[in-house]
Design an enzyme around this catalytic site. Structure first.
Site, short mmCIF file in Angstrom:
data_model
loop_
_atom_site.label_atom_id
_atom_site.label_comp_id
_atom_site.label_asym_id
_atom_site.label_seq_id
_atom_site.Cartn_x
_atom_site.Cartn_y
_atom_site.Cartn_z
N ASN A 59 3.23 -5.27 0.16
CA ASN A 59 3.23 -4.15 -0.34
C ASN A 59 4.66 -3.57 -0.29
O ASN A 59 5.20 -3.50 0.90
CB ASN A 59 2.25 -3.30 -0.28
N ASN A 62 6.69 3.47 -2.15
CA ASN A 62 7.74 4.53 -2.67
C ASN A 62 7.49 5.87 -2.29
O ASN A 62 6.25 6.15 -2.17
CB ASN A 62 7.96 4.18 -4.11
N ALA A 63 8.46 6.85 -2.05
CA ALA A 63 8.38 8.23 -1.97
C ALA A 63 7.53 8.67 -3.10
O ALA A 63 6.61 9.76 -2.76
CB ALA A 63 9.64 8.91 -1.76
N TYR A 65 4.63 8.04 -4.67
CA TYR A 65 3.80 7.11 -4.06
C TYR A 65 3.29 6.21 -5.32
O TYR A 65 2.65 5.30 -5.09
CB TYR A 65 2.42 8.02 -3.84
N CYS A 70 1.57 -3.34 -5.08
CA CYS A 70 0.49 -4.09 -4.11
C CYS A 70 1.22 -5.35 -3.76
O CYS A 70 1.82 -6.19 -4.57
CB CYS A 70 -0.75 -4.27 -4.56
N GLU A 72 -0.56 -8.31 -3.93
CA GLU A 72 -0.81 -9.36 -4.69
C GLU A 72 -0.02 -9.44 -5.76
O GLU A 72 0.38 -10.27 -6.41
CB GLU A 72 -2.26 -8.98 -5.32
N CYS A 107 -5.52 -4.78 -8.59
CA CYS A 107 -5.07 -6.34 -8.49
C CYS A 107 -5.91 -7.56 -8.75
O CYS A 107 -5.59 -8.35 -9.39
CB CYS A 107 -4.38 -6.46 -6.97
N1 THU Z 1 -2.45 -2.50 -1.09
C1 THU Z 1 -2.19 -3.68 -1.48
O1 THU Z 1 -1.00 -4.01 -1.18
N2 THU Z 1 -2.98 -4.53 -2.17
C2 THU Z 1 -4.23 -4.01 -2.24
O2 THU Z 1 -5.23 -4.62 -2.95
C3 THU Z 1 -4.90 -2.80 -1.97
C4 THU Z 1 -3.54 -1.80 -1.34
C5 THU Z 1 -1.42 -1.42 -0.63
C6 THU Z 1 -0.76 -0.36 -1.26
C7 THU Z 1 -0.37 0.49 -0.31
O3 THU Z 1 1.00 0.11 -0.02
C8 THU Z 1 -1.21 0.42 0.74
O4 THU Z 1 -2.02 -1.07 0.64
C9 THU Z 1 -2.17 1.44 0.99
O5 THU Z 1 -2.93 1.71 -0.09
#
Ligand code: THU
Length: 143
Positions: A59, A62-63, A65, A70, A72, A107
């Protein structure tokens, strides 16, 4: 490698389970690169292509949000930019810095684009879950 009990929802063979647990270990490695200064929640993904290559992602926050990417999607988009197409992938494993984790809805929809038969591996409820994308996204949307 994970020592959790395995929830094998797809009747994967012992050999396949071994392969998917290795992929999960790669996802755990990938999460070490997470850029997650706002949530402090690390996520890593490892995609197994049918040609045997493994493409990893983490993941990236970014500032602003909402611009966060993600793990995936980082992995699948990275693979796409390297020439892979929907149908080219066998599996995706996802790991997080929390005991309970399952891929977010956005995702799941993105993985669906690459193949609803893709095997999806993650750790949830004290178990290592092995399922397909279709199994965790019923009534999936497609064009
Ligand atoms: N996040 C993922 O990378 N994959 C997901 O399926 C759920 C959430 C990340 C996004 C964010 O950087 C952090 O988890 C908290 O939400």
């Amino acid at each position: 490698m994970s020592t959790k009990s395995i929830k094998n929802c797809i009747d994967a063979s012992t050999e396949q389970v071994e392969c998917y647990l290795k992929l999960l270990a790669d996802a755990h490695k990938a999460k070490d690169n997470a850029y997650c200064r706002y949530s402090n929640f690390q996520v890593g993904a490892a995609v197994l292509a049918k040609d045997g290559n493994i493409i990893k992602g983490c993941n990236v926050e970014n500032a602003s949000y909402g611009l966060t990417m993600c793990a995936e999607r980082t992995a699948l988009f990275k693979a796409t930019s390297e020439g892979y197409k929907p149908g080219d992938f066998e599996a995706i494993a996802i790991a997080a810095s929390a005991d309970d984790f399952s891929p977010c809805g956005a995702c799941r929809q993105v993985i669906n684009e690459f193949g609803d038969d893709m095997v999806v591996i993650f750790e949830f409820g004290g178990e290592t879950v092995i399922n397909t994308l279709a199994g965790i996204l019923p009534y999936n949307f497609k064009l």
